[in-house]
Design a protein around this motif. Structure first.
Motif, PDB file in Angstrom:
ATOM      1  N   VAL A  23      28.008  13.660  -6.025  1.00 49.46           N
ATOM      2  CA  VAL A  23      27.705  14.895  -6.248  1.00 49.46           C
ATOM      3  C   VAL A  23      26.725  14.848  -7.552  1.00 49.46           C
ATOM      4  CG1 VAL A  23      28.418  17.220  -7.331  1.00 49.46           C
ATOM      5  CG2 VAL A  23      29.841  15.922  -5.889  1.00 49.46           C
ATOM      6  N   VAL A  44      18.204  18.978  -0.216  1.00 46.33           N
ATOM      7  CA  VAL A  44      19.609  18.840   0.409  1.00 46.33           C
ATOM      8  C   VAL A  44      19.675  18.193   1.673  1.00 46.33           C
ATOM      9  CG1 VAL A  44      19.655  21.159   1.665  1.00 46.33           C
ATOM     10  CG2 VAL A  44      21.639  20.368   0.871  1.00 46.33           C
ATOM     11  N   LEU A  47      19.931  14.435   0.744  1.00 44.19           N
ATOM     12  CA  LEU A  47      21.339  14.037   0.353  1.00 44.19           C
ATOM     13  C   LEU A  47      22.199  14.131   1.566  1.00 44.19           C
ATOM     14  CD1 LEU A  47      21.307  15.639  -3.251  1.00 44.19           C
ATOM     15  CD2 LEU A  47      20.496  13.423  -2.793  1.00 44.19           C
ATOM     16  N   SER A  48      21.879  15.104   2.451  1.00 44.30           N
ATOM     17  CA  SER A  48      23.109  15.149   3.449  1.00 44.30           C
ATOM     18  C   SER A  48      22.753  13.961   4.336  1.00 44.30           C
ATOM     19  CB  SER A  48      22.533  16.364   4.365  1.00 44.30           C
ATOM     20  OG  SER A  48      23.545  16.648   5.401  1.00 44.30           O
ATOM     21  N   PHE A  52      26.155  12.826   0.735  1.00 52.48           N
ATOM     22  CA  PHE A  52      26.583  13.613  -0.593  1.00 52.48           C
ATOM     23  C   PHE A  52      27.349  14.813  -0.428  1.00 52.48           C
ATOM     24  CE2 PHE A  52      23.778  10.814  -2.548  1.00 52.48           C
ATOM     25  CZ  PHE A  52      23.395  11.085  -3.832  1.00 52.48           C
ATOM     26  N   ALA A  53      28.233  14.940  -1.098  1.00 57.86           N
ATOM     27  CA  ALA A  53      29.041  16.231  -0.874  1.00 57.86           C
ATOM     28  C   ALA A  53      28.446  17.307  -1.404  1.00 57.86           C
ATOM     29  CB  ALA A  53      30.363  16.053  -1.532  1.00 57.86           C
ATOM     30  N   ALA A  54      27.658  17.146  -2.546  1.00 57.04           N
ATOM     31  CA  ALA A  54      27.369  18.770  -3.258  1.00 57.04           C
ATOM     32  C   ALA A  54      26.066  18.066  -4.243  1.00 57.04           C
ATOM     33  CB  ALA A  54      28.416  19.384  -3.918  1.00 57.04           C
ATOM     34  N   VAL A  55      25.264  19.153  -4.351  1.00 57.15           N
ATOM     35  CA  VAL A  55      24.015  19.063  -5.160  1.00 57.15           C
ATOM     36  C   VAL A  55      23.909  20.559  -6.060  1.00 57.15           C
ATOM     37  CG1 VAL A  55      22.373  19.658  -3.653  1.00 57.15           C
ATOM     38  CG2 VAL A  55      21.481  18.363  -5.673  1.00 57.15           C
ATOM     39  N   LYS A  79      25.539  18.224   5.551  1.00 54.44           N
ATOM     40  CA  LYS A  79      26.661  18.049   5.312  1.00 54.44           C
ATOM     41  C   LYS A  79      26.930  18.387   3.587  1.00 54.44           C
ATOM     42  CE  LYS A  79      27.021  14.193   8.333  1.00 54.44           C
ATOM     43  NZ  LYS A  79      27.250  12.371   8.467  1.00 54.44           N
ATOM     44  N   THR A  80      25.916  18.342   3.024  1.00 62.59           N
ATOM     45  CA  THR A  80      25.817  18.429   1.457  1.00 62.59           C
ATOM     46  C   THR A  80      25.662  19.854   1.183  1.00 62.59           C
ATOM     47  OG1 THR A  80      24.443  16.535   1.249  1.00 62.59           O
ATOM     48  CG2 THR A  80      24.460  17.753  -0.738  1.00 62.59           C
ATOM     49  N   ARG A  81      26.473  20.365   0.427  1.00 62.14           N
ATOM     50  CA  ARG A  81      26.822  21.813  -0.276  1.00 62.14           C
ATOM     51  C   ARG A  81      25.667  21.962  -1.236  1.00 62.14           C
ATOM     52  NH1 ARG A  81      32.987  23.165  -0.941  1.00 62.14           N
ATOM     53  NH2 ARG A  81      32.106  25.425  -1.234  1.00 62.14           N
TER      54      ARG A  81
END
Length: 306
Positions: A23, A44, A47-48, A52-55, A79-81
């Motif tokens: 994150v 995003v 990162l996806s 990664f889970a989130a940014v 995948k990244t929120r």
């Protein structure tokens, strides 16, 4: 090729595994009035691909919650929120409770106290060799957004603290002085704010290691901007050993490592986090400790597990 670049290449798979579920709670992607090397969607997507889970995107002049919602709605495959927050500078009206409530209603995750409009930042800027490009080229210079009046926190500051407490967002210190952070965070805890982030004690805010320990003792996570530490960053003004000292003073369990990147002419956010992980491993931190600093600690403070 430098020693850390060699290490990063040799440990590429290990670094990727540590960053799986990461994150980054502090990224300066665009659109922005300031020059940015990557926009929110490009960020995003990258990162996806890295798992990664989130940014959390951060802009000094606007709340990015609408952009984040648009991307979440139209790109469910990522995948990244992506989330955002609000920085209480001039453009949003400083301590504007309406803006903070709106940010919360749109699933904002972080409220940053003033940055470019902090009284401390404006004093710091007078003696630094840096000026924010937007404040000098596109809009009028920032004017101070004070926190105190007659030695007490202003009513509008307390109003905002109550909103943050009621909505469960995180409160980040921004660019106010560490002496102000101590007072605001103590009041924040009294009013029920559970999620606190001490923004880059290594730069602008005037914090010592002892100050950092005291802020962490209030229940805050200490967030370090890798842009100030890693090789290849144009903002680098701290050494690897100083990063170790800051981490050790509160422990990896209270430390968050963010990129604080996205600007033009420097290392990219993902590249910066990879370099940051390599640096931590070279300093002797375990995979689990490093993962906590780039993933689980930030996930906790932005309420990702909720």
């Amino acid at each position: 090729m430098t020693e850390i670049e060699m290490f990063e290449r040799e440990q590429a798979a290990r670094i990727s595994e540590i960053l799986h579920g990461a994150v980054d709670p502090h990224v300066h992607s665009g659109p922005s009035i300031a020059p940015r090397a990557v926009d929110h969607l490009e960020l995003v997507k990258e990162l996806s691909d890295a798992g990664f889970a989130a940014v959390v995107t951060k802009d000094h002049d606007y709340s990015g919650v609408m952009c984040a919602q648009l991307i979440r709605n139209h790109h469910p495959e990522l995948k990244t929120r992506i989330f955002s927050g609000i920085v209480l500078n001039n453009v949003v009206g400083g301590f504007n409770p309406y803006a903070v409530e709106h940010t919360a209603a749109m699933d904002g995750r972080i409220v940053w106290l003033p940055t470019l409009a902090a009284e401390n930042h404006l004093e710091w800027e007078k003696t630094s060799d840096w000026a924010h490009p937007a404040s000098t080229q596109k809009i009028r210079p920032a004017s101070p957004v004070p926190l105190f009046e007659n030695g007490k926190l202003r009513p509008e500051v307390l109003d905002v603290l109550d909103i943050v407490a009621a909505t469960g967002m995180a409160l980040a210190s921004g660019h106010i002085h560490v002496s102000e952070t101590r007072i605001v965070f103590a009041e924040a805890r009294k009013r029920g704010i559970e999620r606190l982030i001490f923004t880059h004690p290594e730069d602008i805010v005037g914090a010592s290691l002892e100050d950092t320990r005291e802020i962490a003792a209030l229940g805050a996570y200490v967030e370090h901007s890798l842009g100030f530490f890693i090789e290849g960053s144009k903002f680098r003004n701290r050494s690897n050993e100083e990063l170790r000292e800051f981490i050790e003073c509160v422990g990896s369990e209270r430390t968050i490592l963010c990129s604080d990147l996205g600007q033009v002419g420097t290392i990219a956010p993902l590249e910066g986090l990879r370099r940051g992980v390599a640096t931590c491993l070279s300093l002797g931190y375990s995979d689990a400790q490093t993962h906590a600093m780039v993933a689980t600690n930030a996930a906790s403070v932005i309420g990702l597990e909720d």
